[in-house]
Design a protein around this motif. Structure first.
Motif, mmCIF file in Angstrom:
data_model
loop_
_atom_site.group_PDB
_atom_site.id
_atom_site.type_symbol
_atom_site.label_atom_id
_atom_site.label_comp_id
_atom_site.label_asym_id
_atom_site.label_seq_id
_atom_site.Cartn_x
_atom_site.Cartn_y
_atom_site.Cartn_z
ATOM 1 N N ARG A 222 66.010 28.865 -14.015
ATOM 2 C CA ARG A 222 64.911 28.370 -13.168
ATOM 3 C C ARG A 222 63.613 29.067 -13.532
ATOM 4 O O ARG A 222 62.545 28.444 -13.578
ATOM 5 C CB ARG A 222 65.259 28.606 -11.695
ATOM 6 N N ALA A 223 63.674 30.364 -13.807
ATOM 7 C CA ALA A 223 62.469 31.101 -14.197
ATOM 8 C C ALA A 223 61.938 30.628 -15.533
ATOM 9 O O ALA A 223 60.722 30.641 -15.772
ATOM 10 C CB ALA A 223 62.766 32.596 -14.248
ATOM 11 N N LEU A 224 62.818 30.194 -16.418
ATOM 12 C CA LEU A 224 62.394 29.733 -17.737
ATOM 13 C C LEU A 224 61.475 28.515 -17.630
ATOM 14 O O LEU A 224 60.617 28.297 -18.501
ATOM 15 C CB LEU A 224 63.616 29.406 -18.595
ATOM 16 N N ASP A 225 61.619 27.748 -16.543
ATOM 17 C CA ASP A 225 60.738 26.587 -16.331
ATOM 18 C C ASP A 225 59.283 27.000 -16.163
ATOM 19 O O ASP A 225 58.374 26.179 -16.338
ATOM 20 C CB ASP A 225 61.179 25.804 -15.093
ATOM 21 N N LEU A 226 59.043 28.261 -15.813
ATOM 22 C CA LEU A 226 57.678 28.744 -15.602
ATOM 23 C C LEU A 226 56.984 29.114 -16.911
ATOM 24 O O LEU A 226 55.772 29.313 -16.931
ATOM 25 C CB LEU A 226 57.689 29.976 -14.701
ATOM 26 N N VAL A 227 57.743 29.243 -17.976
ATOM 27 C CA VAL A 227 57.202 29.722 -19.249
ATOM 28 C C VAL A 227 56.557 28.572 -20.013
ATOM 29 O O VAL A 227 57.174 27.531 -20.236
ATOM 30 C CB VAL A 227 58.314 30.367 -20.096
ATOM 31 N N LYS A 228 55.314 28.773 -20.418
ATOM 32 C CA LYS A 228 54.559 27.770 -21.163
ATOM 33 C C LYS A 228 54.188 28.325 -22.536
ATOM 34 O O LYS A 228 54.076 29.539 -22.719
ATOM 35 C CB LYS A 228 53.282 27.383 -20.409
ATOM 36 N N PRO A 229 53.974 27.441 -23.516
ATOM 37 C CA PRO A 229 53.596 27.908 -24.855
ATOM 38 C C PRO A 229 52.347 28.797 -24.808
ATOM 39 O O PRO A 229 51.407 28.531 -24.055
ATOM 40 C CB PRO A 229 53.321 26.603 -25.617
ATOM 41 N N GLY A 230 52.378 29.853 -25.598
ATOM 42 C CA GLY A 230 51.245 30.761 -25.682
ATOM 43 C C GLY A 230 51.235 31.860 -24.651
ATOM 44 O O GLY A 230 50.338 32.719 -24.667
ATOM 45 N N MET A 231 52.203 31.868 -23.751
ATOM 46 C CA MET A 231 52.209 32.883 -22.691
ATOM 47 C C MET A 231 52.495 34.281 -23.234
ATOM 48 O O MET A 231 53.202 34.463 -24.213
ATOM 49 C CB MET A 231 53.247 32.541 -21.623
ATOM 50 N N ARG A 232 51.941 35.260 -22.531
ATOM 51 C CA ARG A 232 52.220 36.676 -22.757
ATOM 52 C C ARG A 232 53.141 37.117 -21.629
ATOM 53 O O ARG A 232 52.736 37.124 -20.472
ATOM 54 C CB ARG A 232 50.930 37.472 -22.758
#
Length: 242
Positions: free
Chosen positions: A18-28
């Motif tokens: 579920r947390a992985l859904d929050l990750v977007k390309p380019g994130m730190r």
């Protein structure tokens, strides 16, 4: 049903997914430490190998080793001092999103990374949610010098903050003191309950030799707490993910 019950759903993996859904390309990203955080790093590695471009800052040497093995591009916090999101576990979380962390002896680096992030989201199984913090022993990272004197001062500070209970130096399976990645020791305070979580850090912070207590207050913005229901994992959210 526990997160380790092989007959039921993998709650750690469910919360991490579920947390992985929050990750977007380019994130730190700040990458936490512990078994649930390790599930997140594993899933993140799968996405990275499929083409997701992110950079991670690990909160421990153990996480660094795992992330490198997963092929995740890494940086230090000196190289990248402002992060978008940290995903990490917790040993306890209450309804005000106050946390106890440090069961994996990485609390100082975890707090530094979390506070350098725009958001911190906790992932855990629902058993970590409590009405009052303190059933899990509170880890306190301390300097190795003058350890006996520091422990006496910690015990006095705990009493002044309205808590009762004993303290114990954490040792490993070999009987030697646990040493953190920063070269410090861990003292665990067995308090049963912490009636005023805001008062305790101030009292402990006044003790010379205390590096950081494992209370995370006002840091987490949400907690994803996976629970087993009808043989499947459900992932309710405490707080706001956005």
């Amino acid at each position: 049903m526990s997160a380790t019950d092989t007959s039921g759903p993998d709650l750690r993996r469910a919360a991490a997914a579920r947390a992985l859904d929050l990750v977007k390309p380019g994130m730190r990203l700040g990458l936490g430490t512990g078994s649930t955080a390790a599930s997140f790093v594993t899933l993140l590695g799968e996405r990275v190998r499929a083409g997701l471009d992110v950079v991670g800052v690990p909160t421990s040497e153990a996480t660094r080793v795992q992330a490198e093995r997963e092929g995740i591009r890494l940086a230090t916090l000196d190289e990248m001092p402002q992060l978008d999101l940290t995903i990490d576990g917790a040993d306890e979380v209450d309804d005000a999103l106050r946390l106890i962390k440090g069961g994996g002896a990485a609390l100082l680096r975890e707090k530094i990374v979390a506070c350098a992030s725009r958001r911190m989201v906790v992932i855990a199984d629902a058993a970590k949610r409590v009405e009052t913090l303190g059933a899990f022993p509170l880890p306190i990272e301390v300097n190795a010098f003058g350890l006996a004197a520091t422990q006496l001062a910690i015990a006095a500070a705990i009493g002044k903050a309205g808590c009762t209970g004993g303290i114990r130096l954490r040792v490993g399976a070999d009987g030697a003191p646990v040493v953190t990645d920063g070269g410090h020791r861990i003292v665990d305070a067995h308090l049963a309950r912490i009636p005023d979580p805001e008062a305790l850090p101030a009292a402990l912070g006044a003790v010379p030799g205390v590096v950081e207590p494992g209370l995370f207050l006002g840091i987490a913005s949400a907690a994803i707490l996976a629970a087993a229901r009808d043989g499947a994992a459900h992932v309710p959210v405490l707080g706001a993910l956005g």
